[in-house]
Design a protein around this motif. Structure first.
Motif, short mmCIF file in Angstrom:
data_model
loop_
_atom_site.label_atom_id
_atom_site.label_comp_id
_atom_site.label_asym_id
_atom_site.label_seq_id
_atom_site.Cartn_x
_atom_site.Cartn_y
_atom_site.Cartn_z
N PRO A 46 0.79 -1.13 -0.03
CA PRO A 46 -0.10 0.16 0.06
C PRO A 46 0.75 1.37 0.09
O PRO A 46 1.85 1.30 0.67
N GLU A 47 0.59 2.24 -1.01
CA GLU A 47 1.61 3.32 -1.14
C GLU A 47 1.55 4.25 0.26
O GLU A 47 2.61 4.55 0.21
N GLY A 48 0.66 4.08 0.74
CA GLY A 48 0.75 5.04 2.21
C GLY A 48 1.84 4.46 3.09
O GLY A 48 2.17 5.42 3.85
N THR A 49 1.96 3.28 2.99
CA THR A 49 2.99 2.84 4.22
C THR A 49 4.46 3.61 4.06
O THR A 49 5.18 3.57 5.01
#
Lengths: 112, 215
Positions: free
Chosen positions: A43-46
């Protein structure tokens, strides 16, 4: 690839993605995806908690810039400590992966 | 009408409200990321592109929880540093009191002497136990932070009790207005007030971060 396997290595991946110069979060995640042949599809937010954590640890520094899009953008770059840390992590990874490959890479069973 | 990204950012901002500076910075970074990701899908309709960008980005809950964990770690460290500073000041004041007052002063105020000495020991023990609970492991859990918070509160209360005990001893001995004793009492009192205010502020922020962690 299992996200759990990736957890312990995210910091190293982020530092490596910044090696070629200052970039922002979106570019870092795209670099990781591209260099891993899309194997690491986290997930890109990580990436953002990792960036903040590495900056607090003194391995990165960041600043706001305003590119042509007009949106404020936070750009990160490696500090001297970050470069040293990346070199150490690379060395540790080479030793680790060589040992694991040697142990499980063989196709025949371990000798008794 | 608010778009998908605007709604996501509003939720994220609310979940990170435990640290307003962090919330503002993270929301600005995430907005730039999501808009760039949506623009990369120029062939899709705006809402669909934004939905895809948000989907690939990950849930608000997960992101807020990760930041909350890091914040709780930082708050725990600040708490321990505050306790360590207060404990050092209290120890120096205790030593000064023992140098200036003879044993009869402590015998005249047994409760004060008890709180002065044992309050300090309890404060040190609880503080150390709380510190170890968080720092003995690489990935402390929410339960670890709760235990550490409780230990920190016990430590702070015991330290304040130690300070009050010392003040009682000095007052009973009639020496509270002599310069070195007065200086020590003023320092301890200021330290106790600062510690209480600091721990209250940290506890308030930890509670907010805890809510973000639980979702």
């Amino acid at each position: 690839m299992n996200t759990e396997m990736l957890k312990g290595h995210l910091d190293a991946l982020v530092l490596a993605a910044l090696e070629s110069g200052p970039v922002h979060g979106y570019a870092i995640i795209e670099t990781i995806k591209a260099r891993s042949g899309a194997t690491f599809n986290l997930p890109e937010g990580t990436v953002y908690p990792a960036l903040h954590r590495l900056e607090k640890a003194g391995l990165l520094k960041s600043d706001w810039v305003t590119p042509e899009s007009g949106r404020k953008r936070r750009v990160y770059e490696l500090t001297r400590a970050g470069t040293d840390s990346l070199a150490k992590r690379r060395k540790d990874w080479t030793a680790f992966s060589t040992a694991v490959e040697s142990a499980i890479g063989r196709s025949e069973p371990w000798p008794v | 009408m608010a778009g998908v990204i605007d709604t996501y950012l509003a939720q994220l901002g609310r979940r990170l409200a435990f640290d307003s500076a962090l919330s503002a910075r993270v929301c600005a970074e995430v907005e730039d990321h999501l808009r760039e990701a949506a623009e990369a899908n120029a062939t899709l309709a705006r809402d669909d592109a934004e939905c895809r960008a948000v989907q690939h980005f990950g849930s608000v809950d997960d992101l807020a929880a990760r930041f909350a964990t890091d914040t709780l770690g930082a708050l725990a460290m600040r708490g321990w540093l505050a306790l360590a500073a207060a404990a050092l000041a209290t120890f120096l004041a205790m030593r000064l009191r023992h140098m200036l007052l003879d044993s009869s002063a402590f015998e005249a105020a047994p409760a004060g002497a008890l709180f002065d000495r044992f309050g300090f020991i309890v404060a040190l023990t609880a503080g150390l136990a709380g510190w170890l609970t968080v720092h003995a492991t690489r990935a402390p859990t929410l339960s670890s932070f709760r235990i550490a918070g409780l230990a920190g509160a016990v430590s702070a209360i015991a330290l304040i009790a130690s300070i009050v005990g010392g003040a009682l001893v000095a007052t009973t001995a009639g020496r509270q207005f002599e310069f070195p004793t007065l200086a020590a009492l003023l320092l301890e009192s200021a330290m106790a007030l600062w510690l209480a205010a600091h721990m209250w502020s940290l506890a308030h922020r930890a509670k907010a971060a805890n809510r973000a962690l639980k979702g």
